[in-house]
Structure formats: structure tokens, C-alpha cells
Design a protein around this motif. Sequence first.
Motif, PDB file in Angstrom:
ATOM      1  N   THR A 204      19.200  -2.692  -3.115  1.00  0.00           N
ATOM      2  CA  THR A 204      18.474  -2.348  -1.832  1.00  0.00           C
ATOM      3  C   THR A 204      17.089  -1.708  -2.317  1.00  0.00           C
ATOM      4  O   THR A 204      16.901  -0.820  -2.954  1.00  0.00           O
ATOM      5  N   ILE A 205      16.186  -2.274  -1.468  1.00  0.00           N
ATOM      6  CA  ILE A 205      14.464  -2.000  -2.091  1.00  0.00           C
ATOM      7  C   ILE A 205      13.866  -1.643  -0.774  1.00  0.00           C
ATOM      8  O   ILE A 205      13.922  -2.369   0.231  1.00  0.00           O
ATOM      9  N   ALA A 206      13.112  -0.510  -0.884  1.00  0.00           N
ATOM     10  CA  ALA A 206      12.703   0.098   0.498  1.00  0.00           C
ATOM     11  C   ALA A 206      10.831  -0.082   0.217  1.00  0.00           C
ATOM     12  O   ALA A 206      10.474   0.648  -1.017  1.00  0.00           O
ATOM     13  N   PHE A 207      10.183  -0.799   0.745  1.00  0.00           N
ATOM     14  CA  PHE A 207       8.736  -0.964   0.577  1.00  0.00           C
ATOM     15  C   PHE A 207       7.850  -0.319   1.381  1.00  0.00           C
ATOM     16  O   PHE A 207       8.430   0.008   2.973  1.00  0.00           O
ATOM     17  N   GLY A 208       6.549   0.352   1.109  1.00  0.00           N
ATOM     18  CA  GLY A 208       5.875   0.977   2.255  1.00  0.00           C
ATOM     19  C   GLY A 208       6.424   2.228   2.547  1.00  0.00           C
ATOM     20  O   GLY A 208       5.823   3.012   3.640  1.00  0.00           O
ATOM     21  N   LEU A 209       6.847   3.229   1.644  1.00  0.00           N
ATOM     22  CA  LEU A 209       7.130   4.293   2.097  1.00  0.00           C
ATOM     23  C   LEU A 209       6.029   5.271   1.894  1.00  0.00           C
ATOM     24  O   LEU A 209       5.196   5.231   1.155  1.00  0.00           O
TER      25      LEU A 209
ATOM     26  N   GLY B 239       0.946  -1.305   0.031  1.00  0.00           N
ATOM     27  CA  GLY B 239       0.087   0.037   0.136  1.00  0.00           C
ATOM     28  C   GLY B 239       0.804   1.329  -0.090  1.00  0.00           C
ATOM     29  O   GLY B 239       0.267   2.422  -0.192  1.00  0.00           O
ATOM     30  N   GLY B 240       2.244   1.149   0.159  1.00  0.00           N
ATOM     31  CA  GLY B 240       3.068   2.379   0.276  1.00  0.00           C
ATOM     32  C   GLY B 240       3.764   2.301  -1.141  1.00  0.00           C
ATOM     33  O   GLY B 240       3.908   1.358  -1.889  1.00  0.00           O
ATOM     34  N   ALA B 241       4.638   3.312  -1.121  1.00  0.00           N
ATOM     35  CA  ALA B 241       5.560   3.672  -2.186  1.00  0.00           C
ATOM     36  C   ALA B 241       6.739   2.411  -2.262  1.00  0.00           C
ATOM     37  O   ALA B 241       7.083   2.201  -1.241  1.00  0.00           O
TER      38      ALA B 241
END
Length: 88
Positions: free
Chosen positions: A83-88, A69-71
Amino acid sequence: MNFDSFSPETAKPVHIEFDRAVVQAVKVEDDAARKTTFVNLFQHPGFSESHPRADHFVPMYVAAGAGDGGAVRLVTDIYSSETIAFGL
């Protein structure tokens, strides 16, 4: 274990193609389409070559679910160590 796949200079083309497929999956903007693309990575010809056991790759799915649901942002695009960021 063959460590040649850890460097883009010595990796087989199938390893490089799979690495690029992961990066492209992250860049899919539509949430539903991204989820489908992530699931389809298991069918990529380079998946089993790059990840002899699925448990090496599954943590990305856990992180994606936790950030649902986040960016999504590709923080670093280093071959084989993105490196991947989920949910931003």
C-alpha cells in the motif's frame, strides 16, 4: 492463471525481484529520480511476468501523478500487496 506468484513462498524469483523493485522505487527520495525509477519498472524483467497486461499496474502511475509534489510513503510492505500513499 497461475496463482503461485501471489505468495513469496511459491513465487518465481523474477516475481519476487519485481516486487522488491517496486518497493525500492517508492523509497527513492528525490522526486525526479523516483519518477524515472517508476517509468523504468516497465523494463524490469519481472514486469511482464508479474503483470500480463500493463493496465494492472498503471493505477500506481495515476496515484503517483495525483500526488505529485508531495511525500510518498510505503504504508504496508506485504508481498504483492503493498500500500503506497502519494501526495502526503
